[in-house]
Scaffold this active site. Structure first.
Site, PDB file in Angstrom:
ATOM      1  N   LYS A 116       8.074  52.388  51.385  1.00 18.60           N
ATOM      2  CA  LYS A 116       7.418  52.817  50.139  1.00 18.60           C
ATOM      3  C   LYS A 116       7.190  54.325  50.096  1.00 18.60           C
ATOM      4  CE  LYS A 116       5.110  48.464  49.159  1.00 18.60           C
ATOM      5  NZ  LYS A 116       3.886  47.911  48.576  1.00 18.60           N
ATOM      6  N   LYS A 201      -4.283  56.926  45.346  1.00 19.82           N
ATOM      7  CA  LYS A 201      -5.507  56.854  44.551  1.00 19.82           C
ATOM      8  C   LYS A 201      -5.599  55.447  43.987  1.00 19.82           C
ATOM      9  CE  LYS A 201      -8.271  59.003  41.034  1.00 19.82           C
ATOM     10  NZ  LYS A 201      -9.435  58.867  41.950  1.00 19.82           N
ATOM     11  N   ARG A 292      15.631  43.045  45.014  1.00 23.30           N
ATOM     12  CA  ARG A 292      16.071  41.648  45.061  1.00 23.30           C
ATOM     13  C   ARG A 292      15.820  41.010  43.700  1.00 23.30           C
ATOM     14  NH1 ARG A 292      10.810  39.918  44.701  1.00 23.30           N
ATOM     15  NH2 ARG A 292       9.369  41.016  46.050  1.00 23.30           N
TER      16      ARG A 292
HETATM   17  P1  ADP Z   1       3.164  44.632  47.230  1.00 20.96           P
HETATM   18  O1  ADP Z   1       4.478  45.201  47.607  1.00 20.96           O
HETATM   19  O2  ADP Z   1       2.359  44.207  48.409  1.00 20.96           O
HETATM   20  O3  ADP Z   1       3.260  43.597  46.146  1.00 20.96           O
HETATM   21  P2  ADP Z   1       2.485  46.690  45.277  1.00 20.96           P
HETATM   22  O4  ADP Z   1       2.544  48.123  45.604  1.00 20.96           O
HETATM   23  O5  ADP Z   1       3.586  46.117  44.460  1.00 20.96           O
HETATM   24  O6  ADP Z   1       2.319  45.858  46.634  1.00 20.96           O
HETATM   25  O7  ADP Z   1       1.120  46.366  44.549  1.00 20.96           O
HETATM   26  C1  ADP Z   1       0.729  45.047  44.204  1.00 20.96           C
HETATM   27  C2  ADP Z   1      -0.491  45.057  43.300  1.00 20.96           C
HETATM   28  O8  ADP Z   1      -1.566  45.758  43.933  1.00 20.96           O
HETATM   29  C3  ADP Z   1      -0.295  45.778  41.979  1.00 20.96           C
HETATM   30  O9  ADP Z   1       0.276  44.971  40.995  1.00 20.96           O
HETATM   31  C4  ADP Z   1      -1.729  46.152  41.640  1.00 20.96           C
HETATM   32  O10 ADP Z   1      -2.443  45.041  41.155  1.00 20.96           O
HETATM   33  C5  ADP Z   1      -2.306  46.522  42.981  1.00 20.96           C
HETATM   34  N1  ADP Z   1      -2.162  47.968  43.266  1.00 20.96           N
HETATM   35  C6  ADP Z   1      -1.167  48.575  43.960  1.00 20.96           C
HETATM   36  N2  ADP Z   1      -1.337  49.904  44.027  1.00 20.96           N
HETATM   37  C7  ADP Z   1      -2.477  50.180  43.359  1.00 20.96           C
HETATM   38  C8  ADP Z   1      -3.225  51.382  43.073  1.00 20.96           C
HETATM   39  N3  ADP Z   1      -2.818  52.576  43.496  1.00 20.96           N
HETATM   40  N4  ADP Z   1      -4.363  51.259  42.332  1.00 20.96           N
HETATM   41  C9  ADP Z   1      -4.807  50.059  41.899  1.00 20.96           C
HETATM   42  N5  ADP Z   1      -4.160  48.894  42.154  1.00 20.96           N
HETATM   43  C10 ADP Z   1      -3.017  48.935  42.865  1.00 20.96           C
END
Ligand code: ADP
Length: 447
Positions: A116, A201, A292
């Site tokens: 990431k 953030k 994917r």
């Molecule tokens: P994963 O790969 O574990 O699914 P993601 O980065 O896609 O992680 O994030 C999954 C969820 O986590 C998002 O849809 C959101 O709800 C929450 N999230 C991720 N990053 C943030 C952030 N910077 N601020 C607030 N919520 C976040």
């Protein structure tokens, strides 16, 4: 075109891929674990091989067994579905070095986007806004405290190799951050074999909007519009829909265009999803790429009329995309509810066991993607999702009404499911008026 494809997955996505292959006149080889022996969908494949015990690490995740099955079964390509080996860049590389096509992106693109931190750098270079955060992995506590002070609390600690909503922690102040960093690193190491974490953030009450895209091997990258996956519980999606409601058209187009730019920069091919968070002022921020096919792909299939699995197979076989950006339509509204074998009245505890009776809904605009049937035994070894109910109607209000009707028809007896919980969400004014954010479900129901 391929004559035979091996499906390195189980459950509903294995069945979905078998169906796409049969529609295309392609034969299928499916692998299964001892826990999945006897599953009815296996009979729809041309060949099926048992590759080990129930535990994923001893069966679905074993490169050697999957590749051997492909060789014995004479498959020219492997479709990994989602989960298991789907985003394992090393597996993709091994497949291709064994002269078996991996139906997914090049392993280099996958490796880059799977980290990431590297994906954030790429997005930034492509001129796409990212969530303010650390440049790369956090090396030590001092650096973490400095970055957090710069971006402002609350901050989110995320695992560089994370996925499925796992490995994230919110730190509201310095004290919490100090203790959380080490724990997060240890957890990430245990869960993903990579202890790297970074800071972002914490976006206040965001919406989750993602863009489905496909790319061929000739440099064509096309988006298939967006999905809104804001309705989540513990960062796990529950309901997905397209179009994203209440999203200004210019923001929608900017997000879709950003997704294409990122995938072009990554030299991406095949299907992929670019995920964004949108704040209440409609600022959007890139969060990650899922390299994917995703669980929620049917939502896009319904509104665009494009079969995404068939498209994946075609581009993996070296065909050019059969459509251009301007050919992609978006009609009506589609909604998907994930039907999980969990007890919503009991903290969503997994509810494994035998399905005694089952009735599947139908009628106009209703699609049910599931490998379950009366007599099917839900195994405690895997993900609790047993099906996806998808509806497609001209408007969002009609889609919600249709989903409520379909959910009330769907009967699954013998185990607990999330069906009643979906009915509650769909009746809530925050959902019907599309005023929700990613914290809505937890704030309203589960605490
Ligand atoms: P994963 O790969 O574990 O699914 P993601 O980065 O896609 O992680 O994030 C999954 C969820 O986590 C998002 O849809 C959101 O709800 C929450 N999230 C991720 N990053 C943030 C952030 N910077 N601020 C607030 N919520 C976040």
């Amino acid at each position: 075109m391929f004559k035979r494809i091996l499906i390195a997955n189980r459950g509903e996505i294995a069945l979905r891929i078998i169906r796409a292959c049969r529609d295309m006149g392609i034969e299928t080889v499916v692998v299964y674990s001892e826990a999945d022996r006897g599953s009815a969908y296996l009979e729809l494949a041309d060949e099926a091989y048992c590759i080990g015990p129930a535990k994923g690490a001893d069966s679905y995740l074993r490169f050697d067994r999957v590749i051997s099955a492909a060789e014995v079964g004479n498959a020219q390509a492997i479709h990994p579905g989602y989960g298991f080996l789907a985003e394992n860049a090393h597996f993709a590389e091994v497949c291709r070095s064994c002269q078996i096509e991996f139906i997914g992106p090049p392993h280099e693109a996958m490796a880059m986007l799977g980290d990431k931190n590297r994906a954030r750098v790429l997005a930034k270079e492509a001129g796409v806004p990212i969530v303010p955060g650390s440049d790369g992995a956090i090396e030590n506590e001092t650096q973490a405290l400095r970055v957090a002070k710069e971006i402002g609390y609350p901050v989110l600690i995320k695992a560089a190799a994370g996925g499925g909503g796992k490995g994230m922690r919110v730190a509201v102040n310095e004290g919490v951050l100090k203790t959380a960093i080490q724990q997060a690193q240890q957890e990430a190491q245990a869960a993903f074999g990579n202890g790297a974490v970074y800071l972002e953030k914490y976006i206040d009450h965001p919406r989750h909007v993602e863009v489905q895209a496909v790319a061929d091997q000739f440099g064509n990258v096309v988006h298939l519009w967006e999905r809104d996956c804001t309705t989540q519980r513990r960062h796990q999606k529950l309901i997905e829909e397209s179009p994203a409601p209440n999203l200004p058209e210019e923001v929608r187009r900017a997000i879709c265009g950003s997704a294409v730019r990122i995938l072009k920069a990554a030299h991406y091919t095949n299907a992929g999803t670019v995920e964004f968070l949108v704040d209440r002022h409609f600022n959007f921020y890139f969060i990650e790429v899922n390299a994917r096919i995703q669980v929620e792909h049917p939502v896009t299939e319904m509104v665009t009329g494009i079969d995404l699995i068939q498209t994946q197979i075609r581009v993996a076989a070296g065909e050019p995309l059969p459509f251009r950006q301007e050919d992609i339509e978006h009609r009506g509204c589609a909604i998907e509810c994930r039907i999980n074998a969990e007890d919503p009245a009991n903290k969503f505890r997994p509810s494994a066991g035998r399905i005694d009776r089952m009735f599947v809904p139908g009628g106009p605009g209703v699609r049910f993607d599931s490998h379950a049937y009366p007599g099917y035994v839900v195994s405690p070894h895997y993900d609790s999702m047993i099906g996806k109910l998808i509806v497609h109607r001209p408007t969002r209000a009609e889609a919600i009404a249709c989903m409520k009707r379909a959910l009330s028809e769907l009967r699954i007896e013998g185990i607990k499911t999330t069906v009643p919980f979906h009915l509650e969400i769909l009746s809530h004014p925050v959902f019907t008026e599309a005023r929700g954010d990613t914290t809505f479900v937890e704030r309203t129901w589960t605490g």
